[in-house]
Design a protein around this motif. Sequence first.
Motif, PDB file in Angstrom:
ATOM      1  N   SER A 379       0.640  -1.258   0.022  1.00  0.00           N
ATOM      2  CA  SER A 379       0.152  -0.093   0.056  1.00  0.00           C
ATOM      3  C   SER A 379       0.856   1.226   0.121  1.00  0.00           C
ATOM      4  O   SER A 379       0.459   2.189  -0.832  1.00  0.00           O
ATOM      5  N   ILE A 380       1.934   1.244   0.852  1.00  0.00           N
ATOM      6  CA  ILE A 380       2.719   2.500   0.884  1.00  0.00           C
ATOM      7  C   ILE A 380       4.030   2.315   0.678  1.00  0.00           C
ATOM      8  O   ILE A 380       5.119   3.271   0.858  1.00  0.00           O
ATOM      9  N   GLY A 381       4.662   1.132   0.446  1.00  0.00           N
ATOM     10  CA  GLY A 381       5.957   0.855  -0.043  1.00  0.00           C
ATOM     11  C   GLY A 381       6.725   0.531   1.107  1.00  0.00           C
ATOM     12  O   GLY A 381       6.189   0.193   2.553  1.00  0.00           O
ATOM     13  N   ASP A 382       8.241   0.773   0.979  1.00  0.00           N
ATOM     14  CA  ASP A 382       8.952   0.263   2.185  1.00  0.00           C
ATOM     15  C   ASP A 382       9.264   1.168   3.377  1.00  0.00           C
ATOM     16  O   ASP A 382       9.950   1.017   4.277  1.00  0.00           O
ATOM     17  N   ILE A 383       8.908   2.457   3.060  1.00  0.00           N
ATOM     18  CA  ILE A 383       9.035   3.815   3.911  1.00  0.00           C
ATOM     19  C   ILE A 383       9.020   3.241   5.449  1.00  0.00           C
ATOM     20  O   ILE A 383       9.587   3.502   6.353  1.00  0.00           O
ATOM     21  N   LYS A 384       7.626   2.693   5.834  1.00  0.00           N
ATOM     22  CA  LYS A 384       7.517   2.612   6.971  1.00  0.00           C
ATOM     23  C   LYS A 384       7.304   1.346   7.534  1.00  0.00           C
ATOM     24  O   LYS A 384       6.617   0.815   8.659  1.00  0.00           O
ATOM     25  N   ILE A 385       7.910   0.427   6.805  1.00  0.00           N
ATOM     26  CA  ILE A 385       7.900  -1.194   7.268  1.00  0.00           C
ATOM     27  C   ILE A 385       8.242  -1.295   8.667  1.00  0.00           C
ATOM     28  O   ILE A 385       7.404  -1.998   9.585  1.00  0.00           O
ATOM     29  N   CYS A 452      -4.311   2.703  10.297  1.00  0.00           N
ATOM     30  CA  CYS A 452      -5.120   2.000   9.354  1.00  0.00           C
ATOM     31  C   CYS A 452      -4.423   0.570   8.906  1.00  0.00           C
ATOM     32  O   CYS A 452      -5.398  -0.367   9.027  1.00  0.00           O
ATOM     33  N   ALA A 453      -3.162   0.682   8.900  1.00  0.00           N
ATOM     34  CA  ALA A 453      -2.653  -0.903   8.577  1.00  0.00           C
ATOM     35  C   ALA A 453      -2.869  -1.672   9.678  1.00  0.00           C
ATOM     36  O   ALA A 453      -3.224  -2.944   9.529  1.00  0.00           O
ATOM     37  N   LEU A 454      -2.710  -1.192  11.126  1.00  0.00           N
ATOM     38  CA  LEU A 454      -2.830  -2.327  11.956  1.00  0.00           C
ATOM     39  C   LEU A 454      -4.144  -2.429  12.403  1.00  0.00           C
ATOM     40  O   LEU A 454      -4.416  -3.719  12.713  1.00  0.00           O
ATOM     41  N   SER A 455      -5.058  -1.482  12.084  1.00  0.00           N
ATOM     42  CA  SER A 455      -6.639  -1.746  12.215  1.00  0.00           C
ATOM     43  C   SER A 455      -6.977  -2.873  11.275  1.00  0.00           C
ATOM     44  O   SER A 455      -7.755  -3.743  11.656  1.00  0.00           O
ATOM     45  N   ILE A 456      -6.557  -2.680  10.125  1.00  0.00           N
ATOM     46  CA  ILE A 456      -7.046  -3.648   9.054  1.00  0.00           C
ATOM     47  C   ILE A 456      -6.432  -5.076   9.215  1.00  0.00           C
ATOM     48  O   ILE A 456      -7.097  -6.309   9.608  1.00  0.00           O
ATOM     49  N   ILE A 498      -6.569   3.145   0.136  1.00  0.00           N
ATOM     50  CA  ILE A 498      -5.544   2.301   0.333  1.00  0.00           C
ATOM     51  C   ILE A 498      -5.486   1.192  -0.631  1.00  0.00           C
ATOM     52  O   ILE A 498      -6.664   0.530  -1.014  1.00  0.00           O
ATOM     53  N   PRO A 499      -4.656   0.927  -1.535  1.00  0.00           N
ATOM     54  CA  PRO A 499      -4.780   0.215  -2.746  1.00  0.00           C
ATOM     55  C   PRO A 499      -4.436  -1.127  -2.521  1.00  0.00           C
ATOM     56  O   PRO A 499      -3.411  -2.012  -2.962  1.00  0.00           O
ATOM     57  N   LEU A 500      -5.349  -1.992  -1.561  1.00  0.00           N
ATOM     58  CA  LEU A 500      -5.167  -3.119  -1.350  1.00  0.00           C
ATOM     59  C   LEU A 500      -6.340  -4.046  -2.071  1.00  0.00           C
ATOM     60  O   LEU A 500      -7.468  -3.771  -1.994  1.00  0.00           O
ATOM     61  N   ASP A 501      -5.888  -5.207  -2.610  1.00  0.00           N
ATOM     62  CA  ASP A 501      -6.836  -6.247  -3.140  1.00  0.00           C
ATOM     63  C   ASP A 501      -7.433  -7.009  -2.031  1.00  0.00           C
ATOM     64  O   ASP A 501      -6.698  -7.615  -1.216  1.00  0.00           O
ATOM     65  N   LEU A 502      -8.699  -7.039  -1.860  1.00  0.00           N
ATOM     66  CA  LEU A 502      -9.378  -7.669  -0.837  1.00  0.00           C
ATOM     67  C   LEU A 502      -8.938  -9.078  -0.594  1.00  0.00           C
ATOM     68  O   LEU A 502      -8.666  -9.802   0.240  1.00  0.00           O
ATOM     69  N   LYS A 503      -9.072  -9.749  -2.095  1.00  0.00           N
ATOM     70  CA  LYS A 503      -8.759 -11.386  -2.008  1.00  0.00           C
ATOM     71  C   LYS A 503      -7.394 -11.544  -1.647  1.00  0.00           C
ATOM     72  O   LYS A 503      -7.150 -12.686  -0.827  1.00  0.00           O
ATOM     73  N   ASN A 504      -6.463 -10.758  -1.993  1.00  0.00           N
ATOM     74  CA  ASN A 504      -5.076 -11.096  -1.549  1.00  0.00           C
ATOM     75  C   ASN A 504      -4.796 -10.708   0.066  1.00  0.00           C
ATOM     76  O   ASN A 504      -4.140 -11.615   0.602  1.00  0.00           O
ATOM     77  N   LEU A 505      -5.654  -9.848   0.611  1.00  0.00           N
ATOM     78  CA  LEU A 505      -5.429  -9.713   2.012  1.00  0.00           C
ATOM     79  C   LEU A 505      -5.944 -10.773   2.517  1.00  0.00           C
ATOM     80  O   LEU A 505      -5.232 -11.445   3.650  1.00  0.00           O
ATOM     81  N   ILE A 506      -7.174 -11.215   2.061  1.00  0.00           N
ATOM     82  CA  ILE A 506      -7.658 -12.757   2.955  1.00  0.00           C
ATOM     83  C   ILE A 506      -6.827 -13.981   2.740  1.00  0.00           C
ATOM     84  O   ILE A 506      -6.666 -14.631   3.835  1.00  0.00           O
ATOM     85  N   LYS A 507      -6.105 -13.891   1.534  1.00  0.00           N
ATOM     86  CA  LYS A 507      -5.450 -15.068   1.396  1.00  0.00           C
ATOM     87  C   LYS A 507      -4.234 -15.005   2.320  1.00  0.00           C
ATOM     88  O   LYS A 507      -3.813 -16.189   2.788  1.00  0.00           O
ATOM     89  N   LYS A 508      -3.585 -13.893   2.310  1.00  0.00           N
ATOM     90  CA  LYS A 508      -2.386 -13.714   3.169  1.00  0.00           C
ATOM     91  C   LYS A 508      -2.810 -14.147   4.527  1.00  0.00           C
ATOM     92  O   LYS A 508      -2.076 -14.723   5.236  1.00  0.00           O
ATOM     93  N   SER A 509      -3.834 -13.542   5.070  1.00  0.00           N
ATOM     94  CA  SER A 509      -4.446 -13.590   6.638  1.00  0.00           C
ATOM     95  C   SER A 509      -4.754 -15.277   6.787  1.00  0.00           C
ATOM     96  O   SER A 509      -4.345 -15.539   7.887  1.00  0.00           O
ATOM     97  N   LEU A 510      -5.192 -15.725   5.582  1.00  0.00           N
ATOM     98  CA  LEU A 510      -5.519 -17.165   5.911  1.00  0.00           C
ATOM     99  C   LEU A 510      -4.344 -18.058   6.020  1.00  0.00           C
ATOM    100  O   LEU A 510      -4.091 -18.974   6.898  1.00  0.00           O
ATOM    101  N   ASP A 511      -3.173 -17.744   5.407  1.00  0.00           N
ATOM    102  CA  ASP A 511      -1.972 -18.434   5.180  1.00  0.00           C
ATOM    103  C   ASP A 511      -1.309 -18.303   6.512  1.00  0.00           C
ATOM    104  O   ASP A 511      -0.866 -19.213   6.856  1.00  0.00           O
ATOM    105  N   LEU A 512      -1.327 -17.320   7.143  1.00  0.00           N
ATOM    106  CA  LEU A 512      -0.589 -17.082   8.553  1.00  0.00           C
ATOM    107  C   LEU A 512      -1.122 -17.896   9.416  1.00  0.00           C
ATOM    108  O   LEU A 512      -0.532 -18.030  10.448  1.00  0.00           O
TER     109      LEU A 512
END
Length: 692
Positions: A379-385, A452-456, A498-512
């Motif tokens: 969403s915002i790149g490497d700046i605040k990782i 925003c990122a932590l809330s999501i 925030i340019p997040l794909d919902l499908k990819n977000l869900i897949k990442k969360s399930l994989d964890l």
Amino acid sequence: MTKNTLLVEIGTEEIPAKILNTISLSFYNNFNEQLKLYNISYTSIKYFSTPRRLALKVIDIDTSDKTIQINKKGPLIIDSYDKHGLPTEAANSWAKYCRINLDQAQRLKTKKGEWLCYNTIIKQEKTELLLPKITEIALKKIIIIKPMRWESQKQKFSRPIRNVVILLNNKIIKGKVFNIDSNNFLHHHISSKEKNLRIKNANEYPNILWYKNNIIADYTIRKEEIIKQINILAQKKDGFIKNNNALIEEVTALVESPVAFLAHFEKKFLNIPKKILVHVIEYQQKCFPIYDIKNVLLPYFIFISNINSKKPNEIIIGNEKVMHARLSDAEFFLQNDRKMKLEDYRLSLKKVLFHKNLGSLYEKTLRLQLLIEWIVQHSIGDIKIKTSIRAAYLSKCDLVTNMVCEFPELQGIVGMYYAAQDQEKKDISIALKEQYLPSFSGDKLPSTIIGCALSIADKIDTISGMFYLGKIPNSEKDPFALRRLAIGILRIIIIKNIPLDLKNLIKKSLDLYNKKHVDHLFLCKKIIKFFMTRLIYWYEKTGYDIQIIKSVLSCKSTQLIDIDKKIKAISFFKTLDCSKSIILSVKRISNILKQEDRKITGKINIKLIKKTEEIELFTHIDTFNNNTKRLFEEKKYKEILLKIKELDKPIDNFFRNIKIYDDDLEIRNNRFVLLKKLEKIFTKIINFSYLY
């Protein structure tokens, strides 16, 4: 016509403050519906509510005798009698249902046929006899999530009902409501020695309550009185009260004879962080803190008593002692907690279950760290990782502090203060507070990108975990508030762009979660469907046309920003004068292409385009594709739709003057390919079939 004043008062044990207003309004609406059902007219209805009463005062209610017109349509005549003219089973069954002999039936003749029918007028039950029934139905229709049962009859309501008054002018309407006989004795004040207060005439209500014991039965008037009193007291200290409508509403629902008192607390407690101090005063003690002109808290508070005591000083001293004890607790917990840093509480999270089948809060924070890293990268790149991972690392530490254990509602806020005191970055401190936003419908969103990122991350982790366990919300139950969490994620991503794909977000969360023997693809589809249902609900509630929403979502995109742009663009497009004709043209093109029982493929043969109208359409299509290529890449749908306007006239001319089903098969096929190319333009945006 006989007109009277009707009073209905339901005396109860104390109704919870947070639902009093809702219950009162529901009682009013339900009673109103029942009166209309029985065709009982009136001039107006006033409704009243205090913690121990719900009341309605109906002005100019018509109690005269009424009739009911009964019209019952039966089977067709041809189905009612056999060839010998004898009644069929269908006719006899209908007559039995109407409780008549078949010879009492009439006939209804229309252009569509002839039916048996039964029309009659009967006297309605007397209004006075109906009133107790109407009252009980109106009460029973109130939706109460956790009703109580009481006595042997096992009646159900928010709180036990102890008294019922139904008075028509000065006449007691006899009857039972919740198995309680009606009378003319009102519920008195809880502090009164007399249990009930006799009322002689319905017109005396609610004034009699005020004159006898300062009870303000009207909720709105009571609320205004409380606001007036607290403002007067605050001004005595050259201060003011901040607008906290939720607290004022709750206090209004807690008392029926409000008296405001000014009290103070020790100045040393002003060293407690402001949000924590205000929370204890407002949320815990239901009191109002006072601020000076510079927005600084003063060592004073205002509380609302339900008793106009002859010894006010004793009431003030008592409340000051209670406030002192609560603030002393907060001060002690703060001092105890600050003996160690916030991050030192992290290991204690291993002892706290997130869910018995999903591990501990410590394990949840491990997932959040990986998830927030992925979210920030996408969403915002490497700046605040690194900062984001640190925020996730500390996100749940405050849950095991003394302060949050005592005041659970301060989760996140305590974390923010402790992180700031530990010299953590400002973005981290704010994110710890904002991870729980939005916490209710219409609540504000996180202000920072890390928040925003932590809330999501926190919300999607909970949703994924609960779907793993099959804890999926239904129409009646949503114990883990997954609907609210989903709406929160949708609002953050869309409103904060925030340019997040919902499908990819869900897949990442399930994989964890790394659960074995689970079909991740199936579960991912299930969660996407859940989100899309919430998305439809949210957009519809926001005011968008349901057909437009469905036309966009039918394309199965999970790019929420793209979906939002399309919904807004189509909503704008529908306001244009040309939109109707374009939509009809799309429908016509679709119908023509569907009639062809074959797949239409190939390129347009320019040599076969000879007539002016098809040359003009082909040219406009080519121009449109060239001019919108960049617009499609940039997803500027509003601009694209404005350019579609230019196709309206050429399409219309084409259909008016061109014979699509030409005798020459090559020309015919070429025209189908042209229409297919045109259809492709529209389907590239949305599924227009929902807008026909």
